[in-house]
Design a protein around this motif. Sequence first.
Motif, short mmCIF file in Angstrom:
data_model
loop_
_atom_site.label_atom_id
_atom_site.label_comp_id
_atom_site.label_asym_id
_atom_site.label_seq_id
_atom_site.Cartn_x
_atom_site.Cartn_y
_atom_site.Cartn_z
N UNK A 3 -71.18 -1.39 16.13
CA UNK A 3 -71.68 -2.90 16.73
C UNK A 3 -72.07 -2.42 18.16
N UNK A 4 -73.13 -3.32 18.77
CA UNK A 4 -73.27 -3.20 20.15
C UNK A 4 -72.38 -3.84 21.21
N UNK A 96 -67.33 2.16 17.15
CA UNK A 96 -68.35 2.60 18.12
C UNK A 96 -69.19 1.56 19.08
N UNK A 97 -68.42 0.71 19.52
CA UNK A 97 -69.42 -0.25 20.26
C UNK A 97 -69.84 -0.05 21.61
N UNK A 98 -70.89 -0.29 22.12
CA UNK A 98 -71.42 0.04 23.33
C UNK A 98 -70.74 -0.48 24.45
N UNK A 99 -70.31 -1.86 24.28
CA UNK A 99 -69.57 -2.65 25.39
C UNK A 99 -68.28 -3.23 24.32
N UNK A 100 -67.15 -3.41 25.23
CA UNK A 100 -66.06 -4.31 24.74
C UNK A 100 -65.63 -5.26 25.63
N UNK A 119 -55.90 -3.04 25.15
CA UNK A 119 -57.50 -2.88 24.70
C UNK A 119 -57.86 -1.81 25.96
N UNK A 120 -57.71 -1.92 27.21
CA UNK A 120 -58.25 -1.31 28.44
C UNK A 120 -57.49 0.19 28.11
N UNK A 121 -56.40 0.46 27.46
CA UNK A 121 -55.95 1.79 27.56
C UNK A 121 -56.50 2.38 26.19
N UNK A 122 -56.88 1.34 25.34
CA UNK A 122 -57.39 2.09 24.01
C UNK A 122 -58.83 2.54 24.34
N UNK A 123 -59.72 1.65 25.13
CA UNK A 123 -60.98 1.97 25.33
C UNK A 123 -60.77 3.58 26.13
N UNK A 124 -60.00 3.65 26.94
CA UNK A 124 -59.90 4.80 27.85
C UNK A 124 -59.69 6.11 26.97
N UNK A 125 -58.57 5.88 26.03
CA UNK A 125 -58.15 6.98 25.01
C UNK A 125 -59.41 7.33 23.93
N UNK A 126 -60.01 6.10 23.52
CA UNK A 126 -61.11 6.46 22.47
C UNK A 126 -61.88 7.48 23.06
N UNK A 142 -63.53 10.90 15.77
CA UNK A 142 -64.40 11.52 16.94
C UNK A 142 -64.28 10.67 18.12
N UNK A 143 -64.35 11.12 19.18
CA UNK A 143 -64.19 10.41 20.34
C UNK A 143 -65.29 9.54 20.74
N UNK A 144 -65.11 8.50 21.15
CA UNK A 144 -66.33 7.42 21.53
C UNK A 144 -66.11 6.79 22.77
N UNK A 145 -67.00 6.91 23.66
CA UNK A 145 -67.00 6.45 24.85
C UNK A 145 -67.92 5.00 24.97
N UNK A 146 -67.21 4.16 25.34
CA UNK A 146 -67.54 2.87 25.69
C UNK A 146 -68.20 2.79 27.00
N UNK A 147 -69.33 2.08 27.17
CA UNK A 147 -70.10 1.86 28.22
C UNK A 147 -69.33 1.25 29.30
#
Length: 241
Positions: A3-4, A96-100, A119-126, A142-147
């Motif tokens: 998702x975006x 695999x979102x662009x933005x959370x 959620x903040x920690x999860x986005x960082x660890x992702x 696979x790692x995924x970096x949110x914008x």
Amino acid sequence: MAVDLLVFGPHPDDLEIGVGGIVARHAALGFSVGLCDLTAGELGSNGTADERLKESEAARKVLGAVWRENLRWPDRRIGKDPAHLDEAVRFIRQHRPRVVAAPYWIDRHPDHAAASAVVTEAVFNSGLRKYSPTGETGKAGEPWKVEWICYYFINDGASPSFVVDVSEYYGRKRQALDCHSSQFQAGPNAVGTRLNSPLFRQLIESRDAQFGAQAGVTWAEGLVVREPVVRQTLFKELAGK
């Protein structure tokens, strides 16, 4: 399904309060939006978990999100189980979102602040290549970096980093909130709460109206980000450029 925009809410109805108009706007513009409630809100004074799940799905359809999931973490226990962080990381890597979007970290409800932290920690660890949640395999590993993470307001507010004009979609936000009748309608068998008082809807709409008036529009929802918002020039619009 990738998702975006991925929006996390602590309980069913929380994300509608903070970014219902933003979800509707992004969906209408053709962006794919996924919604994730962390709990079913089973400890709420009104409504059963099953009722709240049905209300959430009805609200999803109103807002136009492509899907909505509930992780069914125990209400009032968000982040207390170490497995919650790994589950959130797996969820982000899977979709695999662009933005959370997540709740603002200061709120009168402890679950809202706890959800923001997890959620903040999860986005960082992702995004960490060497971070492997327990049981994670395949593409979901696979790692995924949110914008970036955009934090929205539920009970409280602060000076936003920016606002999004949701004037055209405010009717949908109201309809989505109305789907959560177990929480916001004071029926004959309902327990009187802060949520089903008319003053709570006034709280939501007065905040959105204030953000809108400050920006020169009718309705706007405010968001906070932790990093500077980069602009290419000082001009609001580059007409003819």
